[in-house]
Design a protein around this motif. Structure first.
Motif, PDB file in Angstrom:
ATOM      1  N   TRP A  82       0.810  -1.219   0.000  1.00 57.09           N
ATOM      2  CA  TRP A  82       0.000   0.000   0.000  1.00 57.09           C
ATOM      3  C   TRP A  82       0.841   1.266   0.000  1.00 57.09           C
ATOM      4  N   LEU A 107       1.307   0.217   7.133  1.00 60.31           N
ATOM      5  CA  LEU A 107      -0.062   0.052   6.639  1.00 60.31           C
ATOM      6  C   LEU A 107      -0.196  -1.321   5.974  1.00 60.31           C
ATOM      7  N   VAL A 110      -6.096  -1.765   3.315  1.00 59.30           N
ATOM      8  CA  VAL A 110      -7.002  -0.636   3.068  1.00 59.30           C
ATOM      9  C   VAL A 110      -8.321  -1.216   2.590  1.00 59.30           C
ATOM     10  N   PHE A 126      -8.092   2.197   7.237  1.00 62.17           N
ATOM     11  CA  PHE A 126      -6.662   1.929   7.098  1.00 62.17           C
ATOM     12  C   PHE A 126      -6.222   1.070   8.280  1.00 62.17           C
TER      13      PHE A 126
END
Length: 272
Positions: A82, A107, A110, A126
């Motif tokens: 991501w 991250l 998503v 997120f």
């Protein structure tokens, strides 16, 4: 024609002209009324079409969900998917500072969820692994219509760890030398979670929902410009090397021809 007859004829012409104007205005008014009626029918069909389109969108949105889930599972196997996708996206990349990128390395997932009534809004989630910046495992921002029907938004409050609040860092910090974007650091990406000024025109939210989420792979696979430049330089060097070899070959050929010529002259001298 006598004067009295001329006056009578003139009055008759004026009377006919006024009558024609009245008829023309009446026809125009009737035409306007008919246009309004037809336009109402067009508007009614447009509303009906919008309702039908919404039903189709809702149907296919449900059908897409298992594929989105499967895609998320596969993406989880690719490290830094991501953050790479965001960095490669021209609009999102412009919003990322150096430390934002560092934080986005944590991250892991998503997700974009459109509400049952698609026109009423959507939510972006997120998901983060344990990181040195904040305590939250999930950061969300939701866009919806409030009670008055106006666009509004709300988001997760970020629980920053001590001294790690990226939204309070100086926006004037320069990127490290050699990085692709040599400019002043933008305002932190994470300020987006606290910005609810214009929910109806949230550019980042719309980009993630409508451009990145449908096919993030296309941005993950964008070639690195530095790599392209490096390959271009190598190709130029290879071409220059070939040119040098060709030139050396030409020079050697000319020398051989000169030697052959001299040998030929020597042979002729001996024959004499």
């Amino acid at each position: 024609m006598s004067a009295s007859a001329a006056k009578a004829s003139k009055k008759e012409l004026n009377s006919n002209h006024d009558g024609a104007d009245e008829t023309s205005e009446k026809e125009q008014q009737e035409a306007i009324e008919h246009i309004d009626e037809v336009q109402n029918e067009i508007d009614r069909l447009n509303e009906q079409a919008s309702e039908e389109i919404l039903k189709v969108e809702q149907k296919y949105n449900k059908l897409r969900q298992p594929f989105f889930q499967k895609r998320s599972e596969l993406i989880a196997k690719i490290p830094n998917f991501w953050v790479t996708t965001f960095v490669n996206h021209p609009q999102v990349s412009a919003l990322l500072g150096e430390e934002d990128e560092e934080a986005l390395h944590y991250l892991s997932r998503v997700e974009v969820t459109e509400f049952e009534d698609i026109k009423s809004g959507y939510r972006i989630d997120f998901y983060f692994d344990e990181n040195p910046y904040f305590e939250n495992k999930v950061l969300s921002k939701e866009f919806h219509l409030n009670e008055s029907g106006d666009p509004s938004s709300k988001s997760t409050e970020i629980k920053w760890k001590s001294g790690k609040d990226l939204t309070k860092r100086s926006s004037q910090t320069q990127n490290k030398a050699g990085r692709k974007r040599q400019h002043e650091e933008p305002e932190s990406f994470f300020t987006w979670f606290t910005d609810h000024a214009d929910a109806g025109a949230d550019e980042l939210g719309e980009v993630i929902k409508d451009d990145i989420w449908p096919n993030p792979l296309q941005y993950y696979l964008v070639p690195d410009m530095d790599d392209e430049e490096g390959e271009g330089e190598e190709e130029e060097e290879d071409e220059e090397g070939l040119e040098d070899i060709d030139e050396e070959g030409d020079e050697d050929g000319e020398e051989e021809e000169e030697d052959d010529g001299e040998d030929g002259e020597d042979d002729e001298g001996e024959d004499d």
